[in-house]
Scaffold this motif. Structure first.
Motif, PDB file in Angstrom:
ATOM      1  N   PRO A   1       0.826  -1.212   0.000  1.00  0.00           N
ATOM      2  CA  PRO A   1       0.000   0.000   0.000  1.00  0.00           C
ATOM      3  C   PRO A   1       0.859   1.259   0.000  1.00  0.00           C
ATOM      4  O   PRO A   1       1.810   1.384   0.768  1.00  0.00           O
ATOM      5  CB  PRO A   1      -0.795  -0.125   1.307  1.00  0.00           C
ATOM      6  N   ALA A   2       0.522   2.187  -0.914  1.00  0.00           N
ATOM      7  CA  ALA A   2       1.292   3.430  -1.039  1.00  0.00           C
ATOM      8  C   ALA A   2       0.461   4.445  -1.796  1.00  0.00           C
ATOM      9  O   ALA A   2      -0.591   4.123  -2.362  1.00  0.00           O
ATOM     10  CB  ALA A   2       2.613   3.171  -1.776  1.00  0.00           C
ATOM     11  N   ALA A   3       0.933   5.682  -1.815  1.00  0.00           N
ATOM     12  CA  ALA A   3       0.220   6.743  -2.537  1.00  0.00           C
ATOM     13  C   ALA A   3       0.018   6.343  -3.990  1.00  0.00           C
ATOM     14  O   ALA A   3       0.916   5.800  -4.630  1.00  0.00           O
ATOM     15  CB  ALA A   3       1.024   8.040  -2.463  1.00  0.00           C
ATOM     16  N   GLY A   4      -1.188   6.615  -4.496  1.00  0.00           N
ATOM     17  CA  GLY A   4      -1.489   6.313  -5.881  1.00  0.00           C
ATOM     18  C   GLY A   4      -1.967   4.910  -6.127  1.00  0.00           C
ATOM     19  O   GLY A   4      -2.218   4.524  -7.279  1.00  0.00           O
ATOM     20  N   ASP A   5      -2.130   4.105  -5.058  1.00  0.00           N
ATOM     21  CA  ASP A   5      -2.619   2.746  -5.253  1.00  0.00           C
ATOM     22  C   ASP A   5      -4.144   2.746  -5.359  1.00  0.00           C
ATOM     23  O   ASP A   5      -4.795   3.793  -5.273  1.00  0.00           O
ATOM     24  CB  ASP A   5      -2.129   1.821  -4.133  1.00  0.00           C
ATOM     25  N   THR A   6      -4.699   1.560  -5.574  1.00  0.00           N
ATOM     26  CA  THR A   6      -6.142   1.459  -5.825  1.00  0.00           C
ATOM     27  C   THR A   6      -6.960   2.004  -4.662  1.00  0.00           C
ATOM     28  O   THR A   6      -7.948   2.723  -4.862  1.00  0.00           O
ATOM     29  CB  THR A   6      -6.520  -0.003  -6.104  1.00  0.00           C
ATOM     30  N   HIS A   7      -6.568   1.671  -3.456  1.00  0.00           N
ATOM     31  CA  HIS A   7      -7.302   2.152  -2.289  1.00  0.00           C
ATOM     32  C   HIS A   7      -7.336   3.679  -2.250  1.00  0.00           C
ATOM     33  O   HIS A   7      -8.401   4.289  -2.088  1.00  0.00           O
ATOM     34  CB  HIS A   7      -6.672   1.609  -1.007  1.00  0.00           C
ATOM     35  N   SER A   8      -6.183   4.301  -2.407  1.00  0.00           N
ATOM     36  CA  SER A   8      -6.116   5.756  -2.264  1.00  0.00           C
ATOM     37  C   SER A   8      -6.775   6.486  -3.433  1.00  0.00           C
ATOM     38  O   SER A   8      -7.389   7.539  -3.243  1.00  0.00           O
ATOM     39  CB  SER A   8      -4.659   6.215  -2.107  1.00  0.00           C
TER      40      SER A   8
END
Length: 269
Positions: free
Chosen positions: A84-91
């Motif tokens: 998980p990191a900035a720009g991933d699907t969740h964010s």
């Protein structure tokens, strides 16, 4: 996390993993010496590999925005999601479609370790992380958290970004993807990116050799082979193109600077 003592239980830090290598290229800290060493070997062959990792992440964002916008999709299945990191699907969905339900799948335990911290900060029930194997699509789709979180009577956004190259031809990757596509209801969309030797055969050969030395599978494929993954789904414009050239915010100076094909398709019916 930079040594074995800091690794969650079940993680072999002596063998590089694609999710942690991507984290390294993206400037993250959830990687280990083996990941960094193989990542550096890739960089020797392809100095722009970090840019390619970022371009795949940007494509992911554009694909999700298209699915949520024009496609009206509000549930997503991201296979090979990575750390998980900035720009991933969740964010991204949190910004463009906060009412979405998201299932993120990866086979690396470290992804689950980070996901626990992420879910504590997220609206309850919006995103779940599942540890499963892409090579077993039936088991993946039947996983209680996948089957229980997504409604397969409504369109799903299926995301296969920079993951299919980890399957050898003998793993039957086209049959694997076909099984996933068959399970999706009409109106669903699929986004795929895949590294290729089409743009720079010599550099990609070096990367494949480096991956083999690091005990990692990496299979680049041609445009025709990547196109085959979409089956009979309707390709959205501009079709299967260099990943930097798929609906970019600004036209890239050289869309082939990232050695990936990318595309998005819709299931008719």
């Amino acid at each position: 996390m930079t040594d074995q003592n800091a690794a969650p239980a079940g993680i072999d830090t002596s063998v590089a993993h694609s999710a942690r290598m991507y984290d390294y290229w993206l400037g993250g800290s959830s990687n280990f010496e083996a990941d960094r060493e193989l990542g550096k070997a890739f960089e020797t062959a392809i100095p722009s590999i970090r840019t390619m990792a970022r371009e795949n992440r940007r494509f992911l964002g554009r694909a999700i925005r298209q699915m949520a916008g024009e496609g009206g999709i509000r549930q997503f299945l991201d296979i090979g999601t990575g750390v998980p990191a900035a720009g991933d699907t969740h964010s991204v969905t949190e910004i463009v479609a906060p009412d979405s339900r998201v299932v993120c799948v990866d086979n690396d335990p470290i992804v689950q370790a980070h996901a626990k911290a992420l879910m504590e900060k997220s609206p309850e029930g919006r995103t779940v992380y599942v540890q499963a194997d892409l090579r077993k699509p039936g088991e993946l789709l039947a996983h209680p958290e996948v089957a229980g979180h997504l409604d397969f009577e409504r369109p799903v956004g299926l995301l296969l970004v920079a993951v299919l190259m980890l399957l050898k031809d003998q793993d039957r990757p086209w049959a694997t993807v076909a099984a996933l596509l068959d399970a999706m209801p009409p109106g669903s969309q699929v986004a795929i990116t895949h590294p290729t030797q089409d743009f720079n055969p010599e550099a990609m050969s070096e990367v494949v050799e480096a991956a083999a030395r690091g005990q990692m599978t990496l299979v680049p494929r041609t445009r025709a082979q990547v196109s085959e993954f979409f089956g009979d789904w309707e390709l959205l414009e501009p079709g299967v193109v260099p990943v930097m050239g798929w609906r970019p915010e600004e036209p890239p100076a050289d869309p082939r600077a990232a050695y990936y094909w990318g595309g998005v398709a819709r299931k008719k019916g």
